[in-house]
Motif scaffolding. Structure first.
Motif, short mmCIF file in Angstrom:
data_model
loop_
_atom_site.label_atom_id
_atom_site.label_comp_id
_atom_site.label_asym_id
_atom_site.label_seq_id
_atom_site.Cartn_x
_atom_site.Cartn_y
_atom_site.Cartn_z
N SER A 39 -86.73 15.26 1.78
CA SER A 39 -87.84 14.89 2.65
C SER A 39 -87.39 14.59 4.08
CB SER A 39 -88.59 13.67 2.08
OG SER A 39 -89.07 13.92 0.79
N ARG A 40 -86.36 15.32 4.52
CA ARG A 40 -85.82 15.11 5.87
C ARG A 40 -85.90 16.42 6.67
NH1 ARG A 40 -79.99 13.28 4.70
NH2 ARG A 40 -79.78 14.08 6.83
N GLU A 41 -86.50 16.34 7.85
CA GLU A 41 -86.68 17.53 8.67
C GLU A 41 -85.35 18.15 9.09
OE1 GLU A 41 -90.19 17.27 11.58
OE2 GLU A 41 -89.72 15.16 11.18
N ASP A 42 -84.40 17.32 9.50
CA ASP A 42 -83.12 17.86 9.97
C ASP A 42 -82.36 18.53 8.83
OD1 ASP A 42 -82.73 15.41 8.69
OD2 ASP A 42 -81.02 14.84 9.95
N ARG A 43 -82.43 17.93 7.65
CA ARG A 43 -81.73 18.51 6.51
C ARG A 43 -82.37 19.85 6.10
NH1 ARG A 43 -78.32 17.58 2.21
NH2 ARG A 43 -79.05 18.31 0.17
N ALA A 44 -83.69 19.92 6.16
CA ALA A 44 -84.38 21.17 5.82
C ALA A 44 -83.91 22.31 6.72
CB ALA A 44 -85.89 20.99 5.93
N SER A 45 -83.82 22.04 8.00
CA SER A 45 -83.38 23.06 8.96
C SER A 45 -81.94 23.48 8.69
CB SER A 45 -83.53 22.53 10.38
OG SER A 45 -83.15 23.49 11.33
N ASN A 46 -81.08 22.49 8.42
CA ASN A 46 -79.67 22.80 8.15
C ASN A 46 -79.51 23.59 6.86
OD1 ASN A 46 -78.83 21.47 10.47
ND2 ASN A 46 -78.51 19.51 9.42
N LEU A 47 -80.28 23.25 5.85
CA LEU A 47 -80.21 23.99 4.58
C LEU A 47 -80.66 25.43 4.77
CD1 LEU A 47 -81.58 21.34 2.06
CD2 LEU A 47 -79.26 22.26 2.14
N ALA A 48 -81.67 25.63 5.59
CA ALA A 48 -82.12 27.00 5.86
C ALA A 48 -81.00 27.80 6.51
CB ALA A 48 -83.35 26.99 6.76
N GLY A 49 -80.30 27.19 7.46
CA GLY A 49 -79.16 27.87 8.08
C GLY A 49 -78.08 28.22 7.07
N GLU A 50 -77.83 27.31 6.15
CA GLU A 50 -76.82 27.56 5.12
C GLU A 50 -77.23 28.71 4.20
OE1 GLU A 50 -75.93 25.51 0.93
OE2 GLU A 50 -75.62 24.15 2.61
N LEU A 51 -78.50 28.71 3.80
CA LEU A 51 -78.98 29.77 2.91
C LEU A 51 -78.96 31.13 3.59
CD1 LEU A 51 -81.93 27.83 1.26
CD2 LEU A 51 -79.88 28.64 0.09
N ILE A 52 -79.22 31.15 4.89
CA ILE A 52 -79.19 32.40 5.64
C ILE A 52 -77.76 32.89 5.85
CG2 ILE A 52 -79.66 33.45 7.89
CD1 ILE A 52 -82.11 31.49 8.04
N ASN A 53 -76.91 32.02 6.33
CA ASN A 53 -75.57 32.44 6.76
C ASN A 53 -74.53 32.45 5.64
OD1 ASN A 53 -76.20 32.73 9.63
ND2 ASN A 53 -76.47 30.52 9.62
N LYS A 54 -74.65 31.53 4.69
CA LYS A 54 -73.67 31.47 3.62
C LYS A 54 -74.09 32.28 2.39
CE LYS A 54 -71.18 28.17 0.67
NZ LYS A 54 -70.99 26.73 0.31
N HIS A 55 -75.38 32.27 2.10
CA HIS A 55 -75.87 32.94 0.89
C HIS A 55 -76.55 34.27 1.19
CE1 HIS A 55 -75.05 29.55 -1.86
NE2 HIS A 55 -75.30 28.81 -0.80
N GLY A 56 -76.84 34.56 2.44
CA GLY A 56 -77.42 35.84 2.79
C GLY A 56 -78.75 36.13 2.13
N VAL A 57 -79.64 35.14 2.10
CA VAL A 57 -80.90 35.33 1.40
C VAL A 57 -81.73 36.44 2.07
CG1 VAL A 57 -80.98 32.98 0.51
CG2 VAL A 57 -82.05 33.49 2.71
N ASP A 58 -82.43 37.17 1.24
CA ASP A 58 -83.30 38.25 1.71
C ASP A 58 -84.71 37.76 1.99
OD1 ASP A 58 -81.39 40.57 1.21
OD2 ASP A 58 -81.47 39.64 -0.77
N LEU A 59 -85.05 36.61 1.42
CA LEU A 59 -86.37 36.03 1.59
C LEU A 59 -86.24 34.52 1.46
CD1 LEU A 59 -89.56 36.33 1.67
CD2 LEU A 59 -89.46 36.33 -0.83
N MET A 60 -86.95 33.79 2.32
CA MET A 60 -86.93 32.33 2.25
C MET A 60 -88.31 31.82 1.91
SD MET A 60 -84.67 29.77 2.90
CE MET A 60 -83.66 30.20 4.33
#
Length: 424
Positions: free
Chosen positions: A88-109
């Motif tokens: 429930s933290r805005e900053d953490r949500a943004s950081n997790l999105a970056g991790e999923l994009i750059n580390k996990h290479g997600v095709d869809l979020m």
């Protein structure tokens, strides 16, 4: 918004080429071409955790439905869902999105939650990753992202109701009731509360246009434990309808203090605080007759496009698996995954972000919450969802149950019973 240093297509091409060279030597690469990876960010813990209460159950069902992969464009893809808790933290949500994009290479979020979706959508838009979000009014998603209904985005999409839809539901509930049409408004001093209470773009203007006079004495801080100023003003001005945006503990305080001060409105139609059975049960007998908007119930006459479960079967499955009451977000989160999977299928090439985003832009889908239509909502990148009016009843043993009482906003959803005024 700042633009990325390299274009989204160049960045993703580089990632996939790099993995083709290096990742082939390791255990399955996070960027493998035959695997679709879906990122999912939600508030599993923290103050918004009730909205993600059913996440694990929904994820299990979705993963089971996709166990044999997705057949798209003549090829079968394995599907991996990488879920993360933003606490429930805005900053953490943004950081997790970056991790999923750059580390996990997600095709869809995919993402859900009032404090989650803006940061996640922004990261995806900048990186060129298709994204779908829900669980907050479209205004509270689009405007913080610095866009408008005529402009939209390249890759970020959202479905939910708008504040105007809640206004339509509330005035539908009140329209045939014998009241003096005086509405006391109590809005929280946060992003959703300020959006609801905006004098021009929020509910006050909509209520006035429908012939209601309003009484307001200012916003309250989140977590407030004293509403005596509001209650005194409502008593003085003869308010017979109360509305507002509360967390459950705040509304419980308002109800208790109203009883202590002898304030007895005829109608109490409140957002958020009356969504969850647990919060309603805590009010005891005083919850009888309280009303709110309904996003989804097992009574909705719709079926999942992904699992073919009816709304009733989805709710029954959750209750059976968890021994907990169904909650409205179950249907909405399930529909989020329906939307994402449908867009991947329609794209013809789930590894091509432009094609997935274009599929979302034109997507029209029947889901367990009803029809979603991104192409014809009149708001770019947004689909409206169905919302109706309902009233709580406290049955034997104090177990609350919500009934659909008004459906002018969605006639295909049947009414269950007539509306009753609060007992004085």
């Amino acid at each position: 918004m700042n633009q990325p240093l390299v274009s989204p297509s160049t960045r993703r091409k580089f990632l996939h080429q790099s993995v083709a060279t290096v990742g082939a030597l390791s255990a399955p690469s996070v960027f493998a071409r035959d695997t679709i990876r879906i990122g999912y960010v939600s508030p599993r813990t923290g103050p918004f955790a009730p909205f993600a209460e059913a996440d694990e159950y929904i994820l299990q069902g979705v993963r089971k439905a996709l166990a044999n992969g997705l057949r798209i464009g003549g090829k079968t893809y394995a599907v991996e869902i990488v879920a993360r808790d933003d606490q429930s933290r805005e900053d953490r949500a943004s950081n997790l999105a970056g991790e999923l994009i750059n580390k996990h290479g997600v095709d869809l979020m995919l993402s859900q939650g009032a404090l989650t979706v803006v940061g996640v959508s922004q990261q995806c838009e900048l990186a060129g990753v298709p994204s779908v979000s829900t669980m907050t009014p479209w205004q509270a998603w689009m405007f913080p992202l610095k866009s408008d209904p005529g402009k939209g985005f390249k890759h970020a999409f959202h479905f939910f109701w708008g504040i105007e839809d809640i206004g339509n539901v509330y005035t539908d509930i009140w329209s045939d009731l014998r009241t003096n049409k005086k509405v006391g408004m109590v809005w929280s001093n946060d992003v959703p509360g300020n959006a609801f209470g905006d004098p021009k773009l929020g509910l006050p203007a909509q209520f006035a246009a429908a012939g209601y006079s309003t009484v307001e004495v200012g916003r309250f801080p989140v977590g407030a434990d004293d509403f005596s100023t509001h209650i005194q003003a409502f008593k003085r001005d003869g308010v017979e309808i109360v509305t507002g945006l509360f967390n459950p503990p705040e509304w419980a305080t308002f109800v208790r203090q109203s009883a202590q001060m002898g304030f007895k409105p005829k109608v109490a139609t409140v957002a958020k605080a009356l969504l969850f059975p647990g919060g309603v049960a805590a009010l005891g007998a005083s919850a009888e007759g309280m009303s709110t908007e309904i996003w989804w119930t097992p009574r909705y006459p719709f079926t999942s496009s992904l699992t073919q479960q009816t709304a009733a079967q989805l709710a029954e499955g959750y209750t059976s698996a968890t021994r907990r009451d169904w909650t409205q977000p179950i249907g909405v989160v399930h529909a989020l995954f329906e939307t994402g999977i449908a867009a991947l299928r329609a794209s013809g090439d789930p590894k091509n972000p432009e094609k997935v985003s274009e599929a979302l832009r034109t997507l029209k889908l029947q889901t367990v919450i009803g029809q979603l239509d991104f192409a014809n909502s009149g708001i770019k990148n947004v689909s409206k969802m169905r919302v109706v009016g309902g009233q709580w009843s406290v049955g034997q043993g104090g177990k609350p149950e919500i009934f659909i009482t008004h459906n002018k906003t969605a006639p295909e959803i049947p009414v269950q019973r007539a509306f009753n005024l609060l007992k004085g």
